[in-house]
Design a protein around this motif. Structure first.
Motif, PDB file in Angstrom:
ATOM      1  N   ASN A 162      30.878  88.316 -27.796  1.00 29.94           N
ATOM      2  CA  ASN A 162      29.908  87.357 -27.652  1.00 29.94           C
ATOM      3  C   ASN A 162      28.638  88.505 -28.053  1.00 29.94           C
ATOM      4  N   ARG A 182      32.325  99.896 -11.053  1.00 26.37           N
ATOM      5  CA  ARG A 182      33.117  98.370 -11.513  1.00 26.37           C
ATOM      6  C   ARG A 182      34.460  98.676 -10.507  1.00 26.37           C
ATOM      7  N   THR A 219      25.436  97.497 -21.827  1.00 28.13           N
ATOM      8  CA  THR A 219      25.627  95.395 -21.793  1.00 28.13           C
ATOM      9  C   THR A 219      23.902  95.090 -21.851  1.00 28.13           C
ATOM     10  N   SER A 239      37.043  90.024 -21.997  1.00 31.53           N
ATOM     11  CA  SER A 239      36.425  89.192 -22.882  1.00 31.53           C
ATOM     12  C   SER A 239      35.547  88.532 -21.744  1.00 31.53           C
ATOM     13  N   GLY A 240      34.345  87.714 -21.964  1.00 32.15           N
ATOM     14  CA  GLY A 240      34.046  87.278 -20.887  1.00 32.15           C
ATOM     15  C   GLY A 240      32.914  86.983 -21.702  1.00 32.15           C
ATOM     16  N   THR A 241      31.672  86.290 -21.043  1.00 30.62           N
ATOM     17  CA  THR A 241      30.448  85.685 -21.693  1.00 30.62           C
ATOM     18  C   THR A 241      29.049  86.346 -22.003  1.00 30.62           C
ATOM     19  N   TYR A 242      29.233  87.532 -21.152  1.00 34.86           N
ATOM     20  CA  TYR A 242      28.426  89.266 -22.283  1.00 34.86           C
ATOM     21  C   TYR A 242      29.370  90.895 -22.104  1.00 34.86           C
ATOM     22  N   SER A 243      30.520  89.593 -24.138  1.00 32.41           N
ATOM     23  CA  SER A 243      30.448  90.486 -23.787  1.00 32.41           C
ATOM     24  C   SER A 243      30.439  91.403 -25.395  1.00 32.41           C
TER      25      SER A 243
END
Length: 169
Positions: A112, A138, A163, A105-109
């Motif tokens: 999304n 990472r 991304t 998950s996450g904003t830049y996923s």
């Protein structure tokens, strides 16, 4: 509208945009702009027309099923980005992960609409590692490469996790 009013509005807009970009640079966050979301059919049409294929371990496109490869609610910038990557690299591209559930998950996923996974090929790996800056790893040890645009390419074993903050490569 009078000329001084236009000039004042233009100056205010310039200040606002510069402040947003400065905040992004200082915080390391990608600039936030309005995004255009696509249906699975619309994205599939654009990608197929560019010679980009899709593969799904489940043989499906349902966003609610983790073994599917869905484009539902993918960002136009992501679609444009992978099309640009194919064009400049000259590589065959197969998307193996899209906006379906089951990714981090996450904003830049993925969910999304900011990410796609593509198959590892010699051509793809050589292009990424030869043209983009190695930018560390990472926390899970995945090597990262960053394009001049700021888009990030992560080598996750069996695929490249990309991304797209902007449509350029």
């Amino acid at each position: 509208m009078t000329s001084p009013s236009r000039a004042l509005r233009a100056s205010a807009l310039t200040t606002l945009l510069a402040g947003s970009l400065l905040t992004s640079v200082v915080t390391g966050a990608a600039p936030s702009f309005a995004v255009t979301k696509l249906s699975d059919a619309s994205a599939a049409s654009q990608l197929s027309a560019s010679g980009i294929s899709r593969s799904s371990s489940g043989g499906c496109t349902n966003r609610a099923v983790s073994t599917c490869t869905s484009y539902e609610q993918i960002n136009q910038e992501t679609v444009s980005g992978i099309k640009t990557f194919k064009s400049i690299s000259g590589c065959a591209i197969t998307i193996t992960g899209g906006t379906e559930v089951g990714h981090a998950s996450g904003t830049y996923s993925h969910y999304n609409g900011y990410k796609v996974d593509i198959s590892v090929t010699t051509c793809v790996s050589s292009y990424i590692t030869g043209h983009y800056a190695y930018s560390g790893t990472r926390s899970d040890g995945t090597p990262l490469y960053t394009a001049p645009s700021g888009n990030v390419y992560a080598k996750e074993g069996s695929h490249w996790d990309i991304t797209y903050y902007v449509c350029g490569c």
